[in-house]
Design a protein around this motif. Structure first.
Motif, short mmCIF file in Angstrom:
data_model
loop_
_atom_site.label_atom_id
_atom_site.label_comp_id
_atom_site.label_asym_id
_atom_site.label_seq_id
_atom_site.Cartn_x
_atom_site.Cartn_y
_atom_site.Cartn_z
N GLU A 161 0.82 -1.21 0.00
CA GLU A 161 0.00 0.00 0.00
C GLU A 161 0.85 1.26 0.00
OE1 GLU A 161 -3.72 -1.24 2.52
OE2 GLU A 161 -2.88 0.61 3.32
N PRO A 167 -2.04 -2.15 -3.68
CA PRO A 167 -2.61 -2.87 -2.53
C PRO A 167 -3.27 -4.17 -2.94
CG PRO A 167 -3.93 -0.92 -3.03
CD PRO A 167 -2.81 -0.96 -4.03
N GLU A 168 -2.46 -5.15 -3.26
CA GLU A 168 -2.97 -6.43 -3.74
C GLU A 168 -3.19 -7.43 -2.61
OE1 GLU A 168 -1.51 -7.46 -7.99
OE2 GLU A 168 0.24 -6.96 -6.82
N LEU A 169 -2.59 -7.16 -1.46
CA LEU A 169 -2.76 -8.06 -0.33
C LEU A 169 -3.63 -7.38 0.71
CD1 LEU A 169 0.84 -9.49 0.32
CD2 LEU A 169 -1.16 -10.80 -0.40
N ASP A 170 -4.44 -8.17 1.41
CA ASP A 170 -5.17 -7.63 2.54
C ASP A 170 -5.58 -8.80 3.44
OD1 ASP A 170 -6.49 -5.84 4.26
OD2 ASP A 170 -7.02 -4.58 2.55
N ALA A 171 -6.13 -8.44 4.61
CA ALA A 171 -6.57 -9.48 5.54
C ALA A 171 -8.02 -9.83 5.22
CB ALA A 171 -6.44 -8.98 6.97
N PHE A 172 -8.29 -11.13 5.09
CA PHE A 172 -9.64 -11.59 4.79
C PHE A 172 -10.19 -12.39 5.97
CE2 PHE A 172 -7.93 -10.48 0.77
CZ PHE A 172 -9.00 -10.15 -0.04
N ASP A 181 -4.30 -12.45 2.17
CA ASP A 181 -4.46 -13.07 0.86
C ASP A 181 -4.61 -11.98 -0.21
OD1 ASP A 181 -4.68 -15.05 -1.01
OD2 ASP A 181 -6.47 -15.98 -0.17
N THR A 182 -4.56 -12.43 -1.45
CA THR A 182 -4.93 -11.55 -2.55
C THR A 182 -6.41 -11.74 -2.81
OG1 THR A 182 -4.37 -13.31 -4.07
CG2 THR A 182 -2.68 -11.66 -3.68
N PHE A 183 -6.98 -10.94 -3.67
CA PHE A 183 -8.39 -11.04 -4.01
C PHE A 183 -8.63 -12.39 -4.69
CE2 PHE A 183 -12.02 -9.89 -6.84
CZ PHE A 183 -12.92 -9.54 -5.84
N TYR A 184 -9.37 -13.24 -4.04
CA TYR A 184 -9.66 -14.58 -4.54
C TYR A 184 -8.41 -15.34 -4.99
CZ TYR A 184 -14.60 -13.85 -3.90
OH TYR A 184 -15.82 -13.62 -3.32
N ARG A 186 -5.69 -14.51 -6.36
CA ARG A 186 -4.99 -14.16 -7.62
C ARG A 186 -3.50 -14.00 -7.39
NH1 ARG A 186 -8.90 -9.39 -9.87
NH2 ARG A 186 -10.68 -10.72 -10.28
N SER B 53 -8.64 -1.05 -4.13
CA SER B 53 -8.26 -2.27 -4.84
C SER B 53 -9.27 -3.36 -4.50
CB SER B 53 -6.85 -2.70 -4.42
OG SER B 53 -6.88 -3.34 -3.16
N PRO B 54 -9.42 -4.36 -5.40
CA PRO B 54 -10.32 -5.46 -5.11
C PRO B 54 -9.98 -6.13 -3.77
CG PRO B 54 -9.60 -5.57 -7.38
CD PRO B 54 -8.82 -4.46 -6.73
N ALA B 55 -8.70 -6.23 -3.44
CA ALA B 55 -8.31 -6.87 -2.17
C ALA B 55 -8.86 -6.07 -0.99
CB ALA B 55 -6.79 -6.99 -2.09
N GLN B 56 -8.75 -4.75 -1.06
CA GLN B 56 -9.22 -3.93 0.05
C GLN B 56 -10.73 -4.08 0.24
OE1 GLN B 56 -7.49 -0.35 -1.60
NE2 GLN B 56 -5.93 -0.24 0.00
N SER B 59 -11.53 -7.63 1.48
CA SER B 59 -11.18 -7.75 2.89
C SER B 59 -12.33 -7.28 3.79
CB SER B 59 -9.91 -6.93 3.15
OG SER B 59 -9.73 -6.73 4.52
N SER B 62 -15.40 -9.54 3.57
CA SER B 62 -15.28 -10.84 4.22
C SER B 62 -15.26 -10.71 5.74
CB SER B 62 -14.02 -11.57 3.73
OG SER B 62 -12.86 -10.92 4.21
#
Lengths: 833, 156
Positions: A161, A167-172, A181-184, A186, B53-56, B59, B62
């Motif tokens: 970020e 910002p391809e990684l985040d907490a899910f 993880d990445t979005f689904y 990816r 971003s899609p990840a944000q 997140s 979810s």
């Protein structure tokens, strides 16, 4: 004025700037506070609770990494409660952390191991089943994820970020099910993704290419630099049993902070490619066949000598390289001048007269607007791209990108998409607007208003394809923010660039895509310059170098590279020594010209397209296999240190050149007192260089050290100059224009030989705008034939609006043979094959 | 695909907060209302409108259990199993629903009518046991009442 506040930490008093965190204040006192999620170069979030401390009059324990000091604050970092809490936090982390340290790549350099050893308890009270999550889940070609090991410090999330802005990684999910993880799932696509491996305090993110290759304590660690672009990022090369296994970032705030791009981090393994040359080759019966060094050197030396003697020394030419070290380049020109007796010395990508280096790799941080004049830093110098992103994210720096292909960083500003070769005209239109903008105050304004009267936005828009609205927005950024940093490439016209600086201040620099363009130039790999820059026509300099090298030096200027290649066909050049330069993949005229030579010697690590044409090929060591110095795109002098020995049968390029002299003169003469070719180490060559090159005089390998050395450079005063822009005219039958550039993972030497980069290498792809594809029936993935007046190649089409209509784009190494000249947009036609 | 109307409503939501990112929760709620659940495609569209971003966006989506990341039936049946409802027999309510619908918690009936979920406190402890079907509360539940409710919903 700075406000200081007084705090007491563990009984010691300290005055610190207001706004300092307890953690940083404690650091000033030398009091260590353990941390996990904290990372000095990322925004603190207080997630891991490892740094909890006691603060008088505050309820509960406080996180030292996010709590700001206040006047009179009393902090205790080592009370029984704090110690016990830390132990508790570690115990919590360990309840879910798998104890698979024996098979974890992070073992031995793991923050969690170290912290538990230092601050944790000795026995685990946790007997229940541990939580289970995904293990060994790849996030793209480079990063492997183990969700069980993750302690959710969010360093990787914050890095992507806050630095590259990807910002391809985040907490899910949440609670105990939380995963990074990445979005689904990816793959990571950030060009700087590998940094999350270094940042991960545990083994949750590890390197796929390095996976299970070595334990950290077995590695021999060598501080060095990356030589895969002009930035010269500082890194540590880790080797085990003479095999280079990985590269990790090394801190240097003036170059790469501590980050690496994925090309630099993962591309170093080209040295282990099974395509490495490990034996000299001699052409026999039309085929290159293995030979001994003695055979090959003697043959090469004799043939060159014969050709020089039967004609004259000026039929011999030497081509150095922006990829080779100063030491190799210096010896090459010394060989040409002192042994052969010619000034025919040059290299591909030599900075043109008037070109300037950047003030620093970090220059974007000091710019209001970064102007990309036909360059994309992501291909040419990825670390500069990272600094542009960082500047945009932290300082609001804007990007004005001028050129036929849209750079990623133009998301922080505006892309002035224009047809190839019209970049200067677009800049002229910006000058037109700025010279008429009341926010701009400069003495040059009046002159420029006159000079730019023919470049009104609507006229330029018509001639270049740029949009008037985008021009106005770009001019607005420039007028509002000022201090531009103009980055230009090989073919740039500097006059309008100077005018922009005269209006707005700021700086401009050549975005050198190779690691040592400035070094090769400084070493005298130029037809008219000695090492240090003195002219070959300067009698005093000639005498001085003649004495130093014990030779009579030619007073005639030599041939520049383009003239050498043109001269090959006419017999003006008959023999050539090419050191670590894949001319055929870089220079349009090379393939044809080199074939007509009577004798060609190529020194390189691989059987490149150029080496394939040679009569003698001599295998040379990579920068990580010998010592050498490089001058990066900011003219910072840095050392690439030897991390491994070269493969058996391979010698450093500097030694190959010295050996060639040996072979010509005979061993005895070399051992003699007057020999100037008796080098045991690269450092000895460097000592000789410093005697002839004034700027380096004070410099030794020791003073360059591991941090490098940046000579002071005085900012030069810019004078505005009038200019005229020529619009390229397409000849009949060639309706499109081809622009060539460099990709992040180029198929250029040496990156093309890296096993780790193989899956992501830029293929033989041609970017085509959908509008241009439509009429020709071209779809993505189709094989297409792109032809210029010089020739044709077949590539795979990819339809994209990253390029402007009327332009096709390919990597230089795929289309070098088609270009009219290096760095020159070329008219082409396109068809389905 | 997110409708243009939803997109423009999200744009308006962004202007309502000191920081535009704060509009993400209402934006996701809006998207879910339109689609019934938040597919990866919808999440990406929300990300684009939000400038995230899609990840944000994924997140955040979810983290909150009220955002459905799988398709749900026409009727989303959420039974409270928190303390008050449990004391008054919520587990029997869940068992009864499972039997009647022929599905487990978290599943959707093959005809796509019902999805059954257990949820935490619905804030109606005074009328426990409680379930929520889409936006309607059904209180003081018994097995008979559930049969009636299901029959009624099936008729609609």
């Amino acid at each position: 004025m700075e406000v200081l506040v007084n705090v007491t930490i563990d009984g010691q008093q300290v005055s610190v700037r207001a706004g300092t965190t307890i953690l940083d204040a404690a650091k000033q006192l030398g009091i260590p506070i353990p941390t996990f999620c904290y990372y000095a170069k990322l925004v603190g979030i207080g997630a891991c609770r490892m740094c909890l401390v006691e603060v008088e009059k505050m309820r509960g324990l406080q996180t030292a990494c996010t709590t700001k000091v206040q006047e009179g604050m009393v902090v205790r970092t080592n009370t029984p409660e704090v110690v016990q809490t830390r132990q508790g936090m570690l115990e919590f982390l360990l309840t879910n952390h798998p104890l698979d340290c024996p098979i974890c790549d992070k073992g031995g350099e793991c923050d969690l191991q170290d912290q538990v050893f230092q601050f944790g308890g000795t026995v685990s009270r946790y007997v229940e089943e541990k939580r289970h999550k995904a293990k060994a889940k790849p996030l793209g070609p480079f990063v492997m994820k183990d969700e069980e090991r993750c302690i959710l410090c969010r360093r990787c999330i914050r890095f992507l970020e806050e630095w590259p802005g990807d910002p391809e990684l985040d907490a899910f999910e949440r609670g105990r099910n939380t995963v990074v993880d990445t979005f689904y799932g990816r793959p990571l696509t950030s060009p700087f993704s590998g940094n999350v491996i270094d940042l991960c305090p545990v083994g949750a993110l590890t390197s796929i290419p390095f996976r299970f290759k070595a334990r950290s304590w077995e590695l021999k660690r060598t501080p060095s630099i990356c030589t895969l672009c002009g930035a010269g990022c500082n890194l540590t090369l880790d080797a085990k049993a003479n095999r280079l296994l990985r590269a990790v970032g090394r801190e240097n705030p003036d170059v790469n902070d501590e980050w690496l791009c994925d090309r630099g981090r993962f591309g170093q393994d080209y040295v282990r490619s099974d395509q490495r040359l490990t034996s000299p080759l001699i052409r026999k019966d039309g085929q290159l066949q293995p030979a001994t060094w003695d055979e090959a050197l003697a043959f090469a030396a004799r043939r060159i000598q014969d050709i020089a003697q039967t004609a004259n020394p000026d039929v011999v030419a030497a081509v150095g390289s922006a990829r080779a070290s100063n030491e190799a380049n210096y010896l090459l020109q010394k060989w040409a001048r002192a042994v052969v007796g010619t000034n025919n010395v040059d290299f591909a990508g030599r900075p043109a007269d008037g070109f300037a280096p950047l003030s620093s790799v970090t220059a974007p941080l000091r710019a209001g607007v970064v102007v990309l004049l036909g360059v994309d830093p992501l291909g040419d110098a990825p670390m500069v791209d990272l600094w542009i992103r960082r500047a945009a994210l932290t300082k609001g720096t804007r990007v004005v990108a001028i050129g036929p292909k849209r750079p990623v960083v133009s998301r922080y500003g505006v892309w002035l998409g224009c047809r190839p070769g019209t970049e200067s005209a677009v800049l002229a239109a910006l000058l037109h607007l700025l010279a008429r903008d009341e926010r701009v105050q400069a003495p040059a304004k009046a002159d420029l208003a006159g000079w730019t009267k023919d470049y009104a936005p609507d006229r330029v828009a018509e001639a270049t394809g740029v949009s008037v609205q985008a021009l106005k927005q770009a001019a607005d950024f420039l007028a509002a923010k000022g201090s531009p940093l103009v980055l230009y490439g090989g073919g740039a016209d500097l006059s309008p660039v100077r005018d922009l600086l005269a209006l707005l201040g700021g700086e401009a620099g050549y975005l050198a895509p190779k690691p040592n363009a400035w070094g090769a130039l400084l070493m005298g790999v130029a037809p008219d310059r000695y090492p240090g820059g003195a002219s070959v026509e300067d009698a005093k300099a000639r005498d001085s170098f003649g004495k130093q090298w014990d030779a009579r030096l030619s007073p005639r200027k030599g041939l520049a590279l383009a003239d050498m290649l043109a001269g090959c066909r006419e017999g003006i050049v008959q023999a050539m020594l090419v050191v670590e330069s894949d001319l055929v993949r870089e220079h349009p005229a090379a393939a044809e010209a080199l074939r007509t030579l009577r004798f060609l010697v190529v020194v390189d690590q691989f059987l490149t397209a150029t080496a394939e044409l040679a009569d003698v090929v001599l295998p040379s060591a990579a920068p990580s296999e010998t010592d050498g110095t490089f001058l990066n795109l900011a003219k910072r002098l840095q050392r690439a240190a030897q991390a491994t020995y070269p493969p058996k049968g391979v010698r450093p390029a500097w030694r190959v050149i010295a050996d060639l002299v040996d072979a010509a003169q005979g061993k005895d003469k070399k051992r003699g007192a007057e020999s100037h070719w008796d080098y045991e180490t690269a450092a000895e060559i460097w000592r000789e260089i410093t005697r002839g090159v004034p700027v380096c005089r004070e410099c030794t390998y020791e003073t360059i050290g591991t941090a490098g050395w940046q000579p002071e450079s005085a900012a030069e005063k810019v004078k505005p100059v009038p200019f005229a822009v020529e619009y390229p005219v397409a000849p009949e039958g060639y309706p499109l224009t081809l622009a060539a550039g460099q990709a992040l993972f180029p198929k250029a030497t040496p990156a093309r030989y890296s096993p780790a980069l193989a899956p992501v290498l830029w293929g033989d792809v041609l970017l085509v705008h959908p509008k241009d594809a439509e009429g020709r029936g071209i779809k993505t993935g189709d094989a297409v034939r792109v032809a210029s007046a010089r020739g044709a190649v077949e590539l795979k089409a990819r339809l994209t609006d990253e390029v402007v209509p009327g332009c096709v784009w390919a990597c230089l190494e795929s289309v070098a043979a088609l270009l009219e000249a290096p760095d020159k947009a070329t008219h082409v036609k396109l068809s389905r094959s | 695909m997110l409708s243009d109307k939803a997109k423009s409503e999200i744009q308006q939501l962004k202007a309502r907060y000191p920081h535009p990112n704060s509009a993400l929760l209402p934006a996701l709620a809006l998207a879910q209302k339109e689609h019934g659940w938040l597919s990866p495609e919808v999440l990406e569209e929300v990300a684009e409108v939000m400038g995230l971003s899609p990840a944000q966006v994924g997140s955040v989506a979810s983290f909150y259990t009220m955002f459905n990341r799988r398709p749900v039936g026409k009727y989303l049946v959420q039974v409270c199993t928190n303390v008050a409802c449990s004391l008054l027999g919520a587990e029997h309510i869940v068992e009864h629903l499972k039997r009647k619908l022929g599905i487990n918690v978290g599943e959707t009936t093959p005809d796509g009518l019902f999805t059954l979920l257990e949820v935490e406190c619905l804030g109606s402890c005074g009328t426990a046991p409680v379930m929520q079907v889409n936006d309607t509360y059904y209180e003081n539940l018994t097995a008979e009442k559930i049969d009636q409710i299901l029959a009624e919903l099936r008729r609609r």
